[in-house]
Design an enzyme around this catalytic site. Sequence first.
Site, short mmCIF file in Angstrom:
data_model
loop_
_atom_site.label_atom_id
_atom_site.label_comp_id
_atom_site.label_asym_id
_atom_site.label_seq_id
_atom_site.Cartn_x
_atom_site.Cartn_y
_atom_site.Cartn_z
N ARG A 169 -54.43 -78.38 -24.96
CA ARG A 169 -54.42 -77.88 -26.62
C ARG A 169 -53.79 -76.72 -26.84
O ARG A 169 -52.97 -76.69 -27.41
CB ARG A 169 -55.52 -78.20 -26.96
CG ARG A 169 -55.80 -78.00 -28.62
CD ARG A 169 -56.84 -78.39 -29.18
NE ARG A 169 -57.39 -78.36 -30.72
CZ ARG A 169 -56.87 -78.94 -31.66
NH1 ARG A 169 -56.13 -80.12 -31.31
NH2 ARG A 169 -57.07 -78.68 -32.98
N ARG A 211 -57.19 -83.04 -28.56
CA ARG A 211 -58.20 -82.67 -27.74
C ARG A 211 -58.52 -84.19 -26.62
O ARG A 211 -58.26 -84.97 -27.03
CB ARG A 211 -59.73 -82.83 -28.61
CG ARG A 211 -59.79 -81.50 -29.90
CD ARG A 211 -60.73 -81.48 -30.82
NE ARG A 211 -60.65 -80.55 -31.62
CZ ARG A 211 -60.07 -80.58 -32.85
NH1 ARG A 211 -59.57 -81.79 -33.08
NH2 ARG A 211 -60.13 -79.62 -33.59
N HIS A 225 -56.27 -78.32 -38.14
CA HIS A 225 -57.36 -77.44 -38.22
C HIS A 225 -57.63 -77.37 -39.77
O HIS A 225 -56.68 -77.57 -40.78
CB HIS A 225 -56.72 -76.08 -38.02
CG HIS A 225 -56.76 -75.81 -36.48
ND1 HIS A 225 -55.99 -74.85 -35.85
CD2 HIS A 225 -57.68 -76.32 -35.54
CE1 HIS A 225 -56.17 -74.89 -34.71
NE2 HIS A 225 -57.04 -75.65 -34.27
N TYR A 266 -52.17 -68.31 -32.77
CA TYR A 266 -50.90 -68.70 -32.06
C TYR A 266 -49.67 -68.06 -32.55
O TYR A 266 -48.67 -68.11 -31.75
CB TYR A 266 -50.67 -70.30 -31.93
CG TYR A 266 -51.91 -71.02 -31.50
CD1 TYR A 266 -51.87 -71.08 -29.82
CD2 TYR A 266 -52.82 -71.64 -32.00
CE1 TYR A 266 -53.20 -71.53 -29.47
CE2 TYR A 266 -53.83 -72.50 -31.36
CZ TYR A 266 -54.14 -72.26 -30.16
OH TYR A 266 -54.99 -72.99 -29.76
N LYS A 314 -62.59 -84.35 -34.52
CA LYS A 314 -63.66 -83.20 -34.75
C LYS A 314 -63.56 -82.94 -36.44
O LYS A 314 -64.67 -82.77 -36.73
CB LYS A 314 -63.29 -82.10 -34.01
CG LYS A 314 -64.39 -81.03 -34.08
CD LYS A 314 -63.94 -79.85 -33.27
CE LYS A 314 -65.30 -78.69 -33.29
NZ LYS A 314 -64.75 -77.40 -32.38
N HIS A 357 -59.47 -78.20 -22.59
CA HIS A 357 -58.85 -77.57 -23.80
C HIS A 357 -57.96 -76.87 -23.65
O HIS A 357 -56.98 -76.32 -24.43
CB HIS A 357 -60.24 -76.74 -24.50
CG HIS A 357 -60.00 -76.61 -25.81
ND1 HIS A 357 -60.12 -77.80 -26.56
CD2 HIS A 357 -59.75 -75.76 -26.79
CE1 HIS A 357 -60.09 -77.76 -27.85
NE2 HIS A 357 -59.77 -76.37 -28.01
#
Length: 335
Positions: free
Chosen positions: A280, A198, A303, A312, A221, A277
């Site tokens: 990313r 990020r 994640h 994806y 995050k 973003h």
Amino acid sequence: MTIKKTQTGWQVNIQPGGRSGKRVKKTFASKAEALSWERYIRAKVQLEPEWAPVKKDQRRLTDLVDLWHRHHGSGLRDGESRKRILIAMCAAMGDPYAERFAADEFAEYRLKRIEKGITQNTMNREQAYLRAVFNENIRLGHWKKENPLTKLRSFKIQERELSYLTHSQIKTLLASLEKVGCRDVVHITKICLATGARWGEAEELRISQIRNGLIQFVQTKSSKARAVPITEDLETELIQHHEKVSPTERLFQSSYEAFREGIRLAKLLLPRGQLTHILRHTFASHFMMNGGNILTLQRILGHHSLAMTIRYAHLSPDHLQEAKRLNPLAQLNER
């Protein structure tokens, strides 16, 4: 009178817990028995709280937000900004008594916000924040009742196709960023493209986080550190850049607006809500198109669940290729 003579005997009629407490009645053959039972009940009230009237909870929603922040939110990376959002939400709803707050009040607040142009995504996030306040206070024992937002459903958001930059667009963007006149923006952009980081994670890097061909991301995050390999050329470029421009541990200055200017100069049209973003998404998309493993991508991106990464999967060269040979038309032609 709590004891009176009736046609059937001596009746005890009392509210031992007070005017709002539980009322009990019982009839006895003699007054002595009635007096004895009355004393027993009054003594019982002192030992068993359920006989006493329930006290009204005078706390407002903001009081619960303060409790949440003091015992939990202050330890979150976004705790302060989340508290500001929660306080603003409470104020917009009139800061109701927490005991009387109901799901329909939030639903009404949500409707008014959407009418003013606020997105459903934002309202889902605000709902999650307030629901978490009640849940955490329940876990801590500060709230004894149910969470009023438990049964309120969030908006179902239509999933949008994730956009990414092509190789030619990446070249155009890097060339445009060189013209912006910001010392760090190109290097931050390269880190995001090379690691899927990020923007904030890359922008806040310290030189100590780059070593042995790896970038160690710490302030993430998900609050979980992760390490991503980089090429020797990029590592050398970053170390030399630090030696040249930064006297401190930190590599970069804030360069968000410089990136926005670079996007404008490159004349790239990005989906609404995507600016930095897009880098990313570009990393993840190219990773899968080049045959990368979805589980590896999950670890690289940090994640929590595979559900976030699976978006994806359709970019993989082998994704659903069985459809070409296992469909009924193809089988019919074979026969």
